[in-house]
Design an enzyme around this catalytic site. Sequence first.
Site, PDB file in Angstrom:
ATOM      1  N   SER A   2       0.684  -1.196  -0.004  1.00  0.00           N
ATOM      2  CA  SER A   2       0.033   0.118   0.082  1.00  0.00           C
ATOM      3  C   SER A   2       0.934   1.355  -0.171  1.00  0.00           C
ATOM      4  O   SER A   2       0.365   2.441  -0.391  1.00  0.00           O
ATOM      5  CB  SER A   2      -0.947  -0.162   1.093  1.00  0.00           C
ATOM      6  OG  SER A   2      -0.233  -0.244   2.187  1.00  0.00           O
ATOM      7  N   HIS A  37      -5.529  -4.375  -1.933  1.00  0.00           N
ATOM      8  CA  HIS A  37      -5.156  -3.478  -2.994  1.00  0.00           C
ATOM      9  C   HIS A  37      -5.240  -3.992  -4.339  1.00  0.00           C
ATOM     10  O   HIS A  37      -5.064  -3.334  -5.438  1.00  0.00           O
ATOM     11  CB  HIS A  37      -4.139  -2.335  -2.658  1.00  0.00           C
ATOM     12  CG  HIS A  37      -4.293  -1.427  -1.570  1.00  0.00           C
ATOM     13  ND1 HIS A  37      -4.923  -0.217  -1.833  1.00  0.00           N
ATOM     14  CD2 HIS A  37      -3.946  -1.526  -0.197  1.00  0.00           C
ATOM     15  CE1 HIS A  37      -5.213   0.357  -0.733  1.00  0.00           C
ATOM     16  NE2 HIS A  37      -4.467  -0.488   0.306  1.00  0.00           N
ATOM     17  N   LYS A  39     -12.274  -1.349  -0.457  1.00  0.00           N
ATOM     18  CA  LYS A  39     -11.283  -0.569  -1.336  1.00  0.00           C
ATOM     19  C   LYS A  39     -11.983  -0.522  -2.760  1.00  0.00           C
ATOM     20  O   LYS A  39     -12.854   0.043  -2.557  1.00  0.00           O
ATOM     21  CB  LYS A  39      -9.972  -1.585  -1.314  1.00  0.00           C
ATOM     22  CG  LYS A  39      -9.344  -1.523  -0.512  1.00  0.00           C
ATOM     23  CD  LYS A  39      -8.616  -0.349   0.468  1.00  0.00           C
ATOM     24  CE  LYS A  39      -8.238  -0.175   1.881  1.00  0.00           C
ATOM     25  NZ  LYS A  39      -7.230  -1.185   2.369  1.00  0.00           N
TER      26      LYS A  39
HETATM   27  C1  LIG Z   1      -7.319  -1.722   4.004  1.00  0.00           C
HETATM   28  C2  LIG Z   1      -6.588  -2.911   4.526  1.00  0.00           C
HETATM   29  C3  LIG Z   1      -6.784  -3.747   5.176  1.00  0.00           C
HETATM   30  C4  LIG Z   1      -8.061  -3.614   6.127  1.00  0.00           C
HETATM   31  O1  LIG Z   1      -9.156  -3.585   5.399  1.00  0.00           O
HETATM   32  P1  LIG Z   1     -10.615  -3.053   6.016  1.00  0.00           P
HETATM   33  O2  LIG Z   1     -11.444  -3.784   5.515  1.00  0.00           O
HETATM   34  O3  LIG Z   1     -10.579  -1.508   5.690  1.00  0.00           O
HETATM   35  O4  LIG Z   1     -10.551  -3.190   7.596  1.00  0.00           O
HETATM   36  C5  LIG Z   1      -6.316  -4.864   5.285  1.00  0.00           C
HETATM   37  N1  LIG Z   1      -4.942  -5.296   4.470  1.00  0.00           N
HETATM   38  C6  LIG Z   1      -4.576  -4.381   3.621  1.00  0.00           C
HETATM   39  C7  LIG Z   1      -3.261  -4.482   2.850  1.00  0.00           C
HETATM   40  C8  LIG Z   1      -5.370  -3.205   3.492  1.00  0.00           C
HETATM   41  O5  LIG Z   1      -5.005  -2.410   2.422  1.00  0.00           O
END
Ligand SMILES: *Cc1c(COP(=O)(O)O)cnc(C)c1O
Length: 397
Positions: free
Chosen positions: A185, A213, A245
């Site tokens: 990320s 992502h 996302k």
């Molecule tokens: C956003 C994210 C999460 C968490 O997801 P949520 O559903 O928003 O709690 C977990 N792992 C990664 C790599 C993320 O980018």
Amino acid sequence: MKNPVDFLKIEYDDLVEKSLDWKMKQIEGASRPLSIVNGKEVIVLCSNNYLGLSTHQKLKKVSINAIKKYGVGAGAVRVISGTMDIHVELEKRLASFKKAEASLTFPTGFSVNSGLIPQLVGENDVIISDELNHGSIIDGVRLTKADRVVYKHNNMEDLTRVINEITKRSPPYRRILIITDGVFSMDGDIAKLDNIAKLGSEIGAIIYVDDAHGEGVLGEGGRGIVNHFHLNHNEIHIEMGTFSKAFGTVGGHISGSKNLVNFAWNKCRTILLSSALPPSVVSSTIAAIDVLEKEPSHVKKLWNNTSYFKKIVRDLGFDTGLSETPIIPIIVGESSKAQLLASKLYDAGIFVVPIVFPMVSRDKARIRIQMNSKLTKEQINNVTTKLESISKELKIL
Ligand SMILES: *Cc1c(COP(=O)(O)O)cnc(C)c1O
């Protein structure tokens, strides 16, 4: 007597003094590529809503209909009385989208990692983790009694070194879990999942990928990283993701074998003790899968915008680091420079976040751009023009 909660103010003030506090910006109305943020119209380049699905007509419509039919809440955790017919439908649709035997939804992506990892491994086991893995993985790992080893970011030589080290142990470890983000990320690079799967299979390791992502972005029609590398769920045992996302809604999920799903919903406390997703979210997520399956233009547009933007900024001489995806860092060096660049861009009508030490190393501070399928060429040109002139002014270029 001293007030036992004095530290709350002391520690917060300390963050403010060091400029390490988060300044929440407020969006008026929906999250769109052009939004009113803190009262000012800006192009938003820091949203996870890569395909703009959070405002897609179809998703909104089914969500409203679901509220009329099911109400606003599921009423319980999944295993008690929170499983509605639409939860089951979503899981069927997701499994088919992911070409997996079965899928399971969780309240959030965070709750998958923090709930599942501690059930997979424990004493006499070991976790092998990429050094840049997401915080929810780190927390999940901290909840286990397993040993843990970190390998250099996406570095297969270092992973091999770690594997050689841990396989020397006597008595041998009971289970080995290799865990990685799919798309990282902060840097926007893609895990070498094909190599990881191969190295893992030689030692009988469990392979777990967090594709938060990568979903809606990588692979055929946005099916994600497992599809991108033409792997299957015998090779990647746990494909984890989130609807928060590119899917535009909210909720965590896993895909893999039926055995994985049966195990997970019986063991993970973040399912057993945390409520089911609300019906409106479930139905809009089903619609998101519909859209991904029937309207391939969204993912295509995201990639077109990504290549268009990347070519311009690279030609201008910007350092986009390791980026291979719509996550595009512009690396500028010192933290103060990244902060200044972000604030001048905001003044010029472009909303990006600076990513600074300690999130990245001291000399690699950056602004992070997240491309969006809904941006027009004119808007992208506007961004690159302003990015160029402000960067020249700040002597970044
Ligand atoms: C956003 C994210 C999460 C968490 O997801 P949520 O559903 O928003 O709690 C977990 N792992 C990664 C790599 C993320 O980018």
